[in-house]
Structure formats: C-alpha cells, structure tokens
Design a protein around this motif. Structure first.
Motif, mmCIF file in Angstrom:
data_model
loop_
_atom_site.group_PDB
_atom_site.id
_atom_site.type_symbol
_atom_site.label_atom_id
_atom_site.label_comp_id
_atom_site.label_asym_id
_atom_site.label_seq_id
_atom_site.Cartn_x
_atom_site.Cartn_y
_atom_site.Cartn_z
ATOM 1 N N GLY A 110 45.509 27.487 42.483
ATOM 2 C CA GLY A 110 44.478 28.520 42.350
ATOM 3 C C GLY A 110 43.229 28.023 41.646
ATOM 4 N N GLY A 170 36.339 38.548 43.640
ATOM 5 C CA GLY A 170 36.433 39.017 42.267
ATOM 6 C C GLY A 170 35.397 40.110 42.093
ATOM 7 N N GLU A 189 40.438 40.652 40.327
ATOM 8 C CA GLU A 189 40.410 39.742 41.479
ATOM 9 C C GLU A 189 40.992 40.431 42.704
ATOM 10 N N GLU A 225 48.246 33.151 42.851
ATOM 11 C CA GLU A 225 47.481 32.019 42.322
ATOM 12 C C GLU A 225 46.996 32.279 40.892
ATOM 13 N N GLN A 227 44.304 32.767 38.616
ATOM 14 C CA GLN A 227 42.952 33.220 38.931
ATOM 15 C C GLN A 227 42.004 33.034 37.747
ATOM 16 N N THR A 229 39.286 34.640 37.481
ATOM 17 C CA THR A 229 38.846 36.004 37.162
ATOM 18 C C THR A 229 39.735 36.622 36.071
#
Ligand code: G1P
Length: 286
Positions: A110, A170, A189, A225, A227, A229
């Motif tokens: 990710g 996001g 996200e 994943e 992330q 964000t």
C-alpha cells in the motif's frame, strides 16, 4: 512554531500498473509518455520547480528504466554532440550527482507502506510526496510549498470531484475555509457509504516526519492496504492540517481516458504540434 523548509520529495513508483496492461508488462507505468516526456519526469520537474533538493524514489522490481532515465547517458550525449544537436532534450532532467536516491518497497502493501520505506532517508524533516500518475500543469507543489511556508504543519492537495467518484479517492472532511486553504477535520480513504465531502486528495502532500512514526504501526485499511490517508488522519488535532486547492490543471493519468486527454491537451499546448493535432481533431465527425 518554526516552519522547517521542505527539501525532500518522495515518489512512490513501485506499483505494477495493471490498469495499463499490456503497455506496462515490461515497462514501468511511470515511464508512459505524455507527448514526449514520461509521467515521472513531469512529477520530478514539478518538485524541482517547487525548490525540492532531494528526490527519493520508492521503487521495486522491474523498475530499472526509471533509474536509467535519471542517470547521465554518455552514449546519448556523445552522439548528440557528434551530430551537433542541442543537449536541451536530455539536460532537462540532469540531477546533481548523488541526488536521486532509490529505496525498494519489497512488498506491495500500500501507499502508506511505500512512503514508510523512505523513513531513513526522510529523517526528521518535513517532506513532500508526489504520485506521478497525477499529472499537474501549473506548479501544484510550488503553490503548496508557498502555502506551507505560511501555515506550517501538513498541507495536502484538495480537489473537488463529482459525488459519483468519491469512492475512488482519499476524501477530506473540511472545516473552515480561508482562501485556497481548507482546515482538515478528518480524512477517509475510499469511503464506501456517504462521503464527508467531494474534496479528494489528488496525490500531492507536504507532511511532517511524525507521520512515519504513525506508519510504524499502521494497520491495513481500505482494500487491505496500509493507507497513507489513515496515518495522516491520526495527526489531525496534534498538528496543523490543511487542504490546498490548486489553481491549475490536473490529468489523472492512472486512467486511460485521463492519459489520452493529457496527450491531446498537452499536444495542443505545444507550438510545434498544435496545428497538426488541431487539424486532425477538426476532421473528426464527433
Ligand atoms: C491513492 C491514495 C488516495 C488518493 C489517490 C490520488 O489512491 O490512496 O488517497 O486520493 O491516490 O490519485 P490509489 O489511486 O493509489 O488507489
């Protein structure tokens, strides 16, 4: 609060580019060209124009063409010189020796994980992240750096998209708006249900190094994943956090239609190509 300058930029370029197969089977997706320049070069030029001094690529297997692209090509230079040709075409990307740094993201876990792979090189200073799929014309990062130099903290790109597209990105939950800066209250996200707004994050970030400490323990989020964000969201409240809307043009070149559009638009913007491209478009019976 002292505002430290942004000197480093991270380019996550380890992605497989499955959306562009077969073009990306043996070639990094970041080497896809728009007119005559690969996507990655647009992003690197945007960073250099914003005053970035160190380029950090988070790369992976099969991405060697990227390293070669930012290296000096003696064969090419010697040939151009011998033919009395201008060096401008290859000089545009010349980097200070030793300036580009390459680290590998060993597993595709990710975007957050990719950025975290650069933690030792970023060290204890603010840094930019640029996603080269997103081609920006008009100096997005430069505008963000100017805003960051006033407000400090974290400044991320913010761009309005139609409601139907919010689940692809996001998304920012916005607070107070001050000119092109919007206070960020929360981040999510790829929201599944109702999105908090239609302000998305278009792949441009200026972040404080503390995000790396959050990423040390960040659990997987959307799509399984890790992330970026989600990690950024945890800094809100502890550090200033703003979205910045861009005065310029964005092309989503992670998408075939966006990439084709970018080729037409940037082709039409070029003096040497405008007439033939325009003439061809005029013949189309749309
Ligand atoms: C990534 C980010 C997302 C951002 C998008 C911009 O998503 O995770 O927050 O809005 O890039 O293109 P991806 O496109 O990698 O799924």
């Amino acid at each position: 609060m002292t505002i430290k300058p942004v000197r480093k930029a991270v380019f996550p370029v380890a992605g497989l580019g499955t959306r562009f197969l077969p073009a990306t089977k043996a070639m990094p997706k970041e080497m896809l060209t728009v007119v005559d320049k690969p996507l990655i070069q647009y992003a690197v030029e945007e960073a250099l124009e914003a005053g970035i001094e160190q380029i950090i690529f988070v790369t992976g297997r099969g991405k060697g063409a990227l390293e070669d692209h930012f290296d000096v090509s003696y064969e090419l230079e010697a040939t151009m010189k011998a033919r009395g040709k201008s060096m401008a075409a290859i000089d545009g990307i010349r980097q200070k020796p030793g300036s580009p740094v390459y680290v590998r993201q060993q597993e595709p876990l990710g975007l957050g994980h990719a950025v975290w792979c650069a933690r030792e090189i970023v060290g204890d200073e603010p840094f930019a992240v640029l996603l080269p799929d997103e081609l920006m014309v008009g100096g997005f990062l430069r505008q963000m750096v100017e805003a960051y130099n006033r407000v400090g903290g974290n400044v991320i790109g913010a761009l309005e998209v139609p409601d139907s597209e919010t689940d692809k990105y996001g998304i920012i939950s916005p607070g107070k708006v001050d000119g092109r800066l919007t206070e960020v209250r929360a981040l999510v996200e790829k929201p599944k249900g109702k999105a908090p707004s239609n302000l998305m994050i278009p792949g441009r970030y200026i972040l404080q190094p503390e995000v790396m400490r959050v990423l040390d323990n960040q659990a997987p989020g959307a799509g399984g994943e890790i992330q970026l964000t989600d990690a950024m969201a945890k800094l809100i409240g502890d550090q200033p956090f703003h979205g910045f809307t861009f005065d310029g043009q964005r092309y989503d070149c992670g998408d075939k239609a966006g990439w084709l559009t970018a080729n037409i638009a940037l082709g039409l913007a070029r003096e040497d190509l405008r007439a033939p491209v325009r003439d061809f478009i005029a013949t189309l019976d749309l």
